[in-house]
Design a protein around this motif. Structure first.
Motif, PDB file in Angstrom:
ATOM      1  N   PHE A 152       3.042  12.306  -7.252  1.00 25.31           N
ATOM      2  CA  PHE A 152       1.580  12.300  -7.175  1.00 25.31           C
ATOM      3  C   PHE A 152       0.995  13.463  -7.969  1.00 25.31           C
ATOM      4  N   VAL A 153      -0.204  13.248  -8.497  1.00 26.27           N
ATOM      5  CA  VAL A 153      -0.908  14.338  -9.158  1.00 26.27           C
ATOM      6  C   VAL A 153      -1.477  15.256  -8.088  1.00 26.27           C
ATOM      7  N   GLU A 154      -2.252  16.237  -8.506  1.00 24.34           N
ATOM      8  CA  GLU A 154      -2.696  17.304  -7.605  1.00 24.34           C
ATOM      9  C   GLU A 154      -3.456  16.795  -6.386  1.00 24.34           C
ATOM     10  N   ASP A 155      -4.184  15.687  -6.530  1.00 21.92           N
ATOM     11  CA  ASP A 155      -4.960  15.190  -5.390  1.00 21.92           C
ATOM     12  C   ASP A 155      -4.092  14.526  -4.318  1.00 21.92           C
ATOM     13  N   MET A 156      -2.798  14.379  -4.584  1.00 30.60           N
ATOM     14  CA  MET A 156      -1.846  13.765  -3.654  1.00 30.60           C
ATOM     15  C   MET A 156      -2.265  12.342  -3.265  1.00 30.60           C
ATOM     16  N   LEU A 157      -2.963  11.696  -4.204  1.00 29.61           N
ATOM     17  CA  LEU A 157      -3.419  10.329  -3.984  1.00 29.61           C
ATOM     18  C   LEU A 157      -3.036   9.421  -5.156  1.00 29.61           C
ATOM     19  N   HIS A 158      -3.241   9.923  -6.353  1.00 30.76           N
ATOM     20  CA  HIS A 158      -2.960   9.125  -7.541  1.00 30.76           C
ATOM     21  C   HIS A 158      -1.619   9.519  -8.154  1.00 30.76           C
ATOM     22  N   ILE A 182       0.858  -1.188   0.000  1.00 33.20           N
ATOM     23  CA  ILE A 182       0.000   0.000   0.000  1.00 33.20           C
ATOM     24  C   ILE A 182       0.890   1.232   0.000  1.00 33.20           C
ATOM     25  N   LYS A 183       0.677   2.124  -0.920  1.00 33.89           N
ATOM     26  CA  LYS A 183       1.514   3.323  -1.020  1.00 33.89           C
ATOM     27  C   LYS A 183       1.115   4.333   0.056  1.00 33.89           C
ATOM     28  N   TYR A 184       2.068   5.185   0.411  1.00 29.74           N
ATOM     29  CA  TYR A 184       1.822   6.185   1.446  1.00 29.74           C
ATOM     30  C   TYR A 184       1.507   7.528   0.783  1.00 29.74           C
ATOM     31  N   SER A 185       0.254   7.672   0.407  1.00 32.68           N
ATOM     32  CA  SER A 185      -0.181   8.899  -0.263  1.00 32.68           C
ATOM     33  C   SER A 185      -0.190  10.061   0.716  1.00 32.68           C
ATOM     34  N   PRO A 186       0.354  11.229   0.312  1.00 29.69           N
ATOM     35  CA  PRO A 186       0.359  12.386   1.220  1.00 29.69           C
ATOM     36  C   PRO A 186      -1.032  12.787   1.704  1.00 29.69           C
ATOM     37  N   SER A 187      -2.044  12.603   0.871  1.00 24.11           N
ATOM     38  CA  SER A 187      -3.402  12.991   1.261  1.00 24.11           C
ATOM     39  C   SER A 187      -3.984  12.078   2.325  1.00 24.11           C
ATOM     40  N   ARG A 188      -3.336  10.947   2.567  1.00 21.84           N
ATOM     41  CA  ARG A 188      -3.842   9.992   3.553  1.00 21.84           C
ATOM     42  C   ARG A 188      -2.808   9.707   4.644  1.00 21.84           C
TER      43      ARG A 188
END
Length: 218
Positions: free
Chosen positions: A194-200, A143-149
């Protein structure tokens, strides 16, 4: 006139009820079925199953030009959804390898969810795979560590650790850790992947994934 109106209302409520009964992601699964009817899936392909990180990787074949890939990622899906649709995701195919990316959304849907719950959901899906394909390669991408999460990282890190340990004991199974490759020299998650949503992921983010994944791909 009353009979016509009554018949119309019955039809309306019947259609409304049938639509309400359709589970989440039902349409995604129908789209997969339609795609398989239009173009029969090749045998001995690498089957990607999981959530939006796969769904949005629409040009995945260009990253692995020497591989035959079937992408069956559906955005927003959780481990529970993989289990609910396990037969539809597995039965139409005769892959030589399955690679899974999922679990991210389980925690996003419930911030209080314990890691052990997601781990058990994965083990359930893994068991379903093995019932159909006892000997093929089955891999799980961390599982990646997305900045938004970021608030969910502790559960995600525990989940990654436990699934890695589980996969290590299983034959023909690997845990593919993409988390280290997504860090900068200081050990921080690279936001530029990451793209703008900091998730994808951006194309460069997928390049990082592809570089890590290639040694594991059959």
């Amino acid at each position: 006139m009353k009979k016509i109106l009554s018949a119309f209302l019955l039809l309306y409520f019947a259609l409304s009820f049938s639509q309400e009964k359709k589970p989440m992601f039902w349409q995604d699964i129908q789209n997969f079925k339609k795609a398989d009817q239009e173009t029969p899936p090749p045998k001995d392909a690498i089957l990607l199953i999981g959530s939006s990180s796969f769904t949005k990787w629409t040009d995945v074949t260009s990253y692995f030009p020497d591989k035959t890939i079937i992408n069956r990622g559906f955005g927003g899906s959780r481990m529970t959804d993989l289990n609910d649709f396990a037969d539809e995701l597995l039965s139409p195919y005769q892959p030589k390898q399955i690679i899974i990316y999922c679990g991210d959304n389980d925690f996003a849907d419930n911030h209080d969810l314990k890691a052990k719950v997601v781990i058990n959901r994965f083990k359930t899906f893994y068991k379903k795979i093995r019932e159909k394909f006892p000997n093929i390669e089955v891999d799980f991408i961390s599982i990646k560590y997305s900045p938004s999460r970021e608030v969910l990282w502790p559960q995600m890190k525990e989940t990654n650790k436990k699934i890695a340990a589980f996969m290590k004991k299983e034959p023909n199974a690997e845990f593919i850790d993409i988390t280290k490759a997504m860090e900068d020299s200081n050990g921080n998650v690279r936001r530029d992947l990451f793209v703008e949503d900091m998730l994808h992921l951006t194309p460069e983010g997928y390049e990082v994934w592809a570089k890590v994944m290639k040694p594991y791909m059959k």
